[in-house]
Design a protein around this motif. Sequence first.
Motif, PDB file in Angstrom:
ATOM      1  N   GLU A  93       0.916  -1.077  -0.080  1.00 11.79           N
ATOM      2  CA  GLU A  93      -0.042  -0.086  -0.061  1.00 11.79           C
ATOM      3  C   GLU A  93       1.012   1.302   0.139  1.00 11.79           C
ATOM      4  O   GLU A  93       0.603   2.092  -0.642  1.00 11.79           O
ATOM      5  CB  GLU A  93      -1.008   0.036   1.044  1.00 11.79           C
ATOM      6  N   GLU A  94       1.802   1.469   0.955  1.00 10.76           N
ATOM      7  CA  GLU A  94       2.618   2.670   0.989  1.00 10.76           C
ATOM      8  C   GLU A  94       3.377   2.917  -0.346  1.00 10.76           C
ATOM      9  O   GLU A  94       3.525   3.776  -0.764  1.00 10.76           O
ATOM     10  CB  GLU A  94       3.602   2.427   2.111  1.00 10.76           C
ATOM     11  N   GLU A  95       3.911   1.613  -0.884  1.00  7.89           N
ATOM     12  CA  GLU A  95       4.423   1.902  -2.235  1.00  7.89           C
ATOM     13  C   GLU A  95       3.717   2.229  -3.254  1.00  7.89           C
ATOM     14  O   GLU A  95       3.864   3.164  -4.092  1.00  7.89           O
ATOM     15  CB  GLU A  95       5.306   0.617  -2.717  1.00  7.89           C
ATOM     16  N   ARG A  96       2.570   1.697  -3.237  1.00  5.85           N
ATOM     17  CA  ARG A  96       1.593   2.042  -4.394  1.00  5.85           C
ATOM     18  C   ARG A  96       1.303   3.606  -4.437  1.00  5.85           C
ATOM     19  O   ARG A  96       0.911   4.127  -5.263  1.00  5.85           O
ATOM     20  CB  ARG A  96       0.394   1.244  -4.225  1.00  5.85           C
TER      21      ARG A  96
ATOM     22  N   HIS B  53       2.648  -9.547  -2.967  1.00  7.79           N
ATOM     23  CA  HIS B  53       2.944  -8.453  -3.644  1.00  7.79           C
ATOM     24  C   HIS B  53       3.367  -8.525  -5.039  1.00  7.79           C
ATOM     25  O   HIS B  53       4.183  -9.482  -5.229  1.00  7.79           O
ATOM     26  CB  HIS B  53       3.941  -7.565  -2.880  1.00  7.79           C
ATOM     27  N   ALA B  54       2.903  -7.727  -6.007  1.00  9.11           N
ATOM     28  CA  ALA B  54       3.401  -7.892  -7.527  1.00  9.11           C
ATOM     29  C   ALA B  54       4.789  -7.664  -7.695  1.00  9.11           C
ATOM     30  O   ALA B  54       5.215  -6.588  -7.314  1.00  9.11           O
ATOM     31  CB  ALA B  54       2.506  -7.128  -7.948  1.00  9.11           C
ATOM     32  N   VAL B  55       5.513  -8.431  -8.536  1.00  4.47           N
ATOM     33  CA  VAL B  55       6.919  -7.969  -8.911  1.00  4.47           C
ATOM     34  C   VAL B  55       6.956  -8.029 -10.500  1.00  4.47           C
ATOM     35  O   VAL B  55       7.929  -7.616 -11.106  1.00  4.47           O
ATOM     36  CB  VAL B  55       8.084  -9.454  -8.473  1.00  4.47           C
ATOM     37  N   ALA B  56       5.682  -8.632 -11.218  1.00  5.05           N
ATOM     38  CA  ALA B  56       5.872  -8.764 -12.388  1.00  5.05           C
ATOM     39  C   ALA B  56       4.308  -9.023 -12.779  1.00  5.05           C
ATOM     40  O   ALA B  56       3.373  -9.090 -12.068  1.00  5.05           O
ATOM     41  CB  ALA B  56       6.492  -9.893 -13.237  1.00  5.05           C
TER      42      ALA B  56
END
Length: 276
Positions: free
Chosen positions: A162-165, A223-226
Amino acid sequence: MDSTERNENLKEVGAGGVSRLFALLRTLGEVSQDGERVTQLAQQVGLSQPTTHRLLRSLMEEGMVEQDARSKRYRLSLEFFALAANAGKTGNLRDLVRPSLLRLSASLGDSLFLLARSGFDAICLDRSEGPYPIRTFTGDIGGRVALGVGQGSLAILAFLPEEERETVIRYNLPRLKDFHLYDEVLLRSEVENVRNLGYAARNTGVLEGMAGLAVPILDRDGHAVAALSVATISDRLGPSRLPMVVELLKREAVAIGPRINPFDPTLRRPSKTFGD
């Protein structure tokens, strides 16, 4: 202490020594970077303090654990992480996903893409060409686009922590407006929709006659990496075919996620794949 003495020390732990060692390592992997005291570790692992202390000393002798001289707290050592970095070396992300791209492209008869996150962007790491002429935002292998532009990068953005998003959305909003795709309200709505559905499949009309669908590839933390993305002509992603395409992409993504090496340098610097 030589290897014979270390082995004798391990034998003292008893028949369940291996299980106890791994239980202790897992517990150390969950504590803060400051480490933890032996008393708390013993409680968390469910062992006596003397046994826990012997296990810690054995792991220290092997270089897997270190103790802070001032605080007396124990933590996993850099040598442990260096050893872990060699685990699961079955190739980088691109090598790992390549068979999935080929299977999907053959099954669907469409073009498939692997996109990976690169800072505020998504970069195309690989593609498997289908028979239909298509246009994409990333173009060929090595092309990049702001996270949020196109289905693959939107799928990645939606499943970031969330914070990165939030940081990416704030940074990329001015860039996305150049594509006339979103205002902030619409972007956040799209992100929430992708999170609910588990895939991105919105025809923006920016690339006329083209349609795309993407699913995120998630790491062990979810969490999405790709992302796996299919690009085709609009007629081939209608309501009757879309659920089948979603199912095939999700099946491959779910199989890939647990096999990703978290220490794969491709995850940190995707452009390194191309020698940049």
